[in-house]
Write a protein that holds these residues in place. Structure first.
Motif, PDB file in Angstrom:
ATOM      1  N   GLY A  14      62.899  -4.173  29.239  1.00 20.81           N
ATOM      2  CA  GLY A  14      62.789  -4.915  30.479  1.00 20.81           C
ATOM      3  C   GLY A  14      62.269  -6.484  30.142  1.00 20.81           C
ATOM      4  N   SER A  15      61.198  -6.846  29.191  1.00 20.60           N
ATOM      5  CA  SER A  15      60.890  -7.834  28.800  1.00 20.60           C
ATOM      6  C   SER A  15      61.971  -9.049  28.472  1.00 20.60           C
ATOM      7  CB  SER A  15      59.860  -7.958  27.800  1.00 20.60           C
ATOM      8  OG  SER A  15      59.303  -9.055  27.202  1.00 20.60           O
ATOM      9  N   ALA A  16      62.997  -8.429  27.868  1.00 22.92           N
ATOM     10  CA  ALA A  16      63.926  -9.181  27.513  1.00 22.92           C
ATOM     11  C   ALA A  16      64.909  -9.527  28.654  1.00 22.92           C
ATOM     12  CB  ALA A  16      64.981  -8.479  26.563  1.00 22.92           C
ATOM     13  N   LEU A  17      65.487  -8.617  29.429  1.00 20.24           N
ATOM     14  CA  LEU A  17      66.386  -8.717  30.369  1.00 20.24           C
ATOM     15  C   LEU A  17      65.920  -9.581  31.639  1.00 20.24           C
ATOM     16  CD1 LEU A  17      68.651  -5.812  29.968  1.00 20.24           C
ATOM     17  CD2 LEU A  17      68.766  -7.921  29.013  1.00 20.24           C
ATOM     18  N   VAL A  18      64.793  -9.337  32.065  1.00 25.22           N
ATOM     19  CA  VAL A  18      64.032 -10.005  33.128  1.00 25.22           C
ATOM     20  C   VAL A  18      64.155 -11.413  33.095  1.00 25.22           C
ATOM     21  CG1 VAL A  18      61.596 -10.085  32.657  1.00 25.22           C
ATOM     22  CG2 VAL A  18      62.285  -9.748  34.948  1.00 25.22           C
TER      23      VAL A  18
ATOM     24  N   VAL B 126      62.098   6.450  33.174  1.00 18.81           N
ATOM     25  CA  VAL B 126      62.733   5.427  32.239  1.00 18.81           C
ATOM     26  C   VAL B 126      62.963   4.098  33.055  1.00 18.81           C
ATOM     27  CG1 VAL B 126      64.950   5.011  31.272  1.00 18.81           C
ATOM     28  CG2 VAL B 126      63.927   7.279  30.995  1.00 18.81           C
ATOM     29  N   CYS B 127      63.599   4.131  34.440  1.00 25.28           N
ATOM     30  CA  CYS B 127      63.856   2.956  35.227  1.00 25.28           C
ATOM     31  C   CYS B 127      62.599   2.150  35.466  1.00 25.28           C
ATOM     32  CB  CYS B 127      64.405   3.412  36.437  1.00 25.28           C
ATOM     33  SG  CYS B 127      66.075   4.191  36.271  1.00 25.28           S
ATOM     34  N   GLY B 128      61.440   2.984  35.835  1.00 25.89           N
ATOM     35  CA  GLY B 128      60.140   2.149  35.930  1.00 25.89           C
ATOM     36  C   GLY B 128      59.590   1.648  34.971  1.00 25.89           C
ATOM     37  N   TYR B 129      59.842   1.943  33.764  1.00 26.02           N
ATOM     38  CA  TYR B 129      59.277   1.537  32.407  1.00 26.02           C
ATOM     39  C   TYR B 129      59.947   0.168  32.225  1.00 26.02           C
ATOM     40  CZ  TYR B 129      55.165   3.311  30.706  1.00 26.02           C
ATOM     41  OH  TYR B 129      53.945   3.726  30.264  1.00 26.02           O
ATOM     42  N   PHE B 130      61.328   0.347  32.465  1.00 23.72           N
ATOM     43  CA  PHE B 130      62.133  -0.797  32.302  1.00 23.72           C
ATOM     44  C   PHE B 130      61.512  -1.998  33.000  1.00 23.72           C
ATOM     45  CE2 PHE B 130      66.060  -3.630  32.647  1.00 23.72           C
ATOM     46  CZ  PHE B 130      66.312  -3.815  31.414  1.00 23.72           C
ATOM     47  N   LEU B 131      61.206  -1.783  34.409  1.00 22.86           N
ATOM     48  CA  LEU B 131      60.803  -2.712  35.172  1.00 22.86           C
ATOM     49  C   LEU B 131      59.212  -3.224  34.781  1.00 22.86           C
ATOM     50  CD1 LEU B 131      61.910  -1.483  38.711  1.00 22.86           C
ATOM     51  CD2 LEU B 131      62.574  -3.584  37.538  1.00 22.86           C
ATOM     52  N   LEU B 132      58.285  -2.440  34.259  1.00 24.91           N
ATOM     53  CA  LEU B 132      57.148  -2.475  33.864  1.00 24.91           C
ATOM     54  C   LEU B 132      57.085  -3.659  32.596  1.00 24.91           C
ATOM     55  CD1 LEU B 132      54.544  -1.649  34.836  1.00 24.91           C
ATOM     56  CD2 LEU B 132      54.493   0.269  33.251  1.00 24.91           C
TER      57      LEU B 132
ATOM     58  N   SER C 256      58.306  -6.274  32.513  1.00 24.48           N
ATOM     59  CA  SER C 256      58.337  -7.486  33.136  1.00 24.48           C
ATOM     60  C   SER C 256      56.904  -8.274  32.927  1.00 24.48           C
ATOM     61  CB  SER C 256      58.438  -7.470  34.551  1.00 24.48           C
ATOM     62  OG  SER C 256      59.824  -7.054  34.738  1.00 24.48           O
ATOM     63  N   ALA C 257      55.829  -7.361  32.872  1.00 24.45           N
ATOM     64  CA  ALA C 257      54.601  -7.715  32.507  1.00 24.45           C
ATOM     65  C   ALA C 257      54.519  -8.476  31.196  1.00 24.45           C
ATOM     66  CB  ALA C 257      53.746  -6.696  32.787  1.00 24.45           C
ATOM     67  N   SER C 258      54.837  -7.933  30.179  1.00 29.82           N
ATOM     68  CA  SER C 258      55.118  -8.294  28.952  1.00 29.82           C
ATOM     69  C   SER C 258      56.081  -9.720  28.690  1.00 29.82           C
ATOM     70  CB  SER C 258      55.802  -7.227  27.932  1.00 29.82           C
ATOM     71  OG  SER C 258      55.776  -7.898  26.452  1.00 29.82           O
ATOM     72  N   PHE C 259      56.923  -9.707  29.672  1.00 31.33           N
ATOM     73  CA  PHE C 259      57.738 -10.953  29.662  1.00 31.33           C
ATOM     74  C   PHE C 259      56.775 -12.164  30.072  1.00 31.33           C
ATOM     75  CE2 PHE C 259      59.351 -13.657  33.158  1.00 31.33           C
ATOM     76  CZ  PHE C 259      60.124 -14.515  32.351  1.00 31.33           C
ATOM     77  N   ALA C 260      56.109 -11.785  31.359  1.00 31.00           N
ATOM     78  CA  ALA C 260      55.195 -12.787  31.831  1.00 31.00           C
ATOM     79  C   ALA C 260      54.219 -13.275  30.907  1.00 31.00           C
ATOM     80  CB  ALA C 260      54.656 -12.349  33.278  1.00 31.00           C
TER      81      ALA C 260
END
Length: 423
Positions: free
Chosen positions: A62-66, A110-116, A118-122
């Motif tokens: 999620g961090s990569a693709l966002v 699984v889907c939720g953790y992918f979105l989650l 995004s906090a690591s990306f930020a």
């Protein structure tokens, strides 16, 4: 000739650093909670320990693709828009996970953790926001201050997870892990609110105004890729960040399993894992200000060379440690964290200094995309390597990967002079 009044960037940069320092603590708490409960939640939902590490991999994914949509938002609205978008996606992830827990649906988790993720990306992107208005001679230090702030959230986060669960169970009740997800969601909402209110004026947009690039065309991840192919300094920074992240994730992901193989008591093994990984996290973040000062004094390349050497040493120490050699393993994991810190801070300073403000979001976004994908590759590859060849061979492979950055560091890296006017 009348010269337009320029804003006091010194005072503005202090405000930016205070704001980012605060948001890194809050966001770090959210990420720390998510990582702490991810493996446990997914194991309980699936009934299989095979998928226990999936939460970490999904965080990275999620961090990569966002990055792709976030770059476009940052181009249009500045750092405030991009960072707030990342935390908003994480809030959506917590809502999906809470719904999945009540529905007993592992696929939704699984889907939720992918979105989650995004906090690591930020959190990663915040280090770039700290560099937008930083003086060239202090860029590494300002980057490192924000990286260091992550230490607090990463260390305290797992403890907050247990506290949130107890409070939620006492006040509301219901399924396990809901309290942790609610805590993550509230922390991400609070972080986004602090960014929206206090990160003004926006550091990236201000930097563009000062450089005369307000009318520069908006760019995408593809533009970041093209910049990396033509700009040696950017290319070196991207490769260094990606390989450093690959080595860190690859070794760290399998260390807990290596420790457990050498201990008969699962509870005692968990305690040892907690101590050693805690030391590793300290190595990652605690000395970041020192690394930043070294970047400012000696430049990014010597720090990247040193970081590579430390990563190789970490692989040698950890890989030669028996499963019950906890002291040697601890030293190896601390060195692993220090090497990652040098590669992360050094590469970020190199990439940021090599391009004008108009090109920063696309170039930095491309760097973080490659960094995240490298970590995903490490997570996927590390399990089979350990299963068929052992932890020692995994460390050998990671040491070889770390050395792949050496050709990029050879010779003198001179970032090109920024072009005048819109880039």
């Amino acid at each position: 000739m009348t010269v337009a009044a320029q804003p006091d960037t010194t005072q503005l940069q202090k405000r930016v650093l205070r704001t980012l320092f605060t948001t890194q603590i809050l966001g770090g708490l959210a990420v720390g909670i998510g990582i702490a409960v991810g493996a446990l939640l997914i194991e309980d939902m699936t009934g299989s320990s095979t998928y226990a590490g999936l939460g970490q991999s999904l965080f990275v994914g999620g961090s990569a693709l966002v990055v792709v949509p976030a770059v476009r938002i940052t181009e249009r609205f500045g750092r405030r828009g991009g960072l707030a978008f990342g935390y908003a996606c994480a809030v959506a992830g917590t809502l999906v996970i809470v719904g999945a827990i009540h529905l007993d649906n592992a696929a939704l988790v699984v889907c939720g953790y992918f979105l989650l993720g995004s906090a690591s990306f930020a959190g990663l992107q915040s280090r770039y926001a700290a560099a937008d208005l930083a003086p060239e001679a202090r860029r590494g230090s300002h980057l490192a201050i924000v990286v260091w702030a992550t230490t607090i959230g990463s260390v305290v986060g797992p403890s907050v997870a247990g506290l949130a669960e107890r409070w939620w169970s006492a006040w509301v009740g219901g399924p396990a892990y809901v309290g942790s997800m609610v805590a993550i969601g509230l922390l991400c909402v609070l972080t986004a609110a602090v960014i929206g209110v206090f990160l003004r004026p926006d550091p990236l947009l201000t930097a563009r105004e000062l450089s005369g690039e307000t009318d520069a065309p908006r760019r995408s991840i593809a533009d970041g890729y093209r910049t990396a192919t033509t700009n040696r300094a950017v290319r070196t920074g991207v490769v260094a960040a990606a390989l450093g992240h690959f080595v860190m994730v690859g070794v760290m992901a399998m260390t807990a399993l290596h420790i457990r193989h050498g201990m008969a008591d699962p509870e005692q093994a968990l305690t040892v894992v907690g101590v050693i990984l805690g030391l590793h996290i300290g190595g990652m973040y605690a000395l970041a200000p020192v690394v930043g000062r070294l970047v400012d004094r000696h430049g990014a390349r010597p720090v990247l060379v040193g970081g590579t050497a430390v990563l190789v040493a970490a692989c040698a120490v950890a890989g030669s440690s028996p499963a019950d050699g906890h002291v040697r393993l601890s030293i190896g994991l601390v060195l692993l964290g220090l090497g990652w810190s040098a590669m992360t801070v050094g590469s970020a300073a190199l990439v940021t200094g090599a391009v004008t403000p108009a090109r920063r979001p696309s170039t930095q976004g491309f760097s973080d995309l490659v960094m995240g994908l490298a970590a995903m590759g490490a997570g996927i590859a590390s399990g089979p390597i350990v299963e068929y060849a052992g932890y020692g061979m995994l460390c050998v492979c990671c040491a070889v990967v770390a050395l792949c950055v050496v050709p990029f560091l050879m010779g003198r890296i001179v970032p090109p002079k920024p072009a005048e006017g819109p880039a």
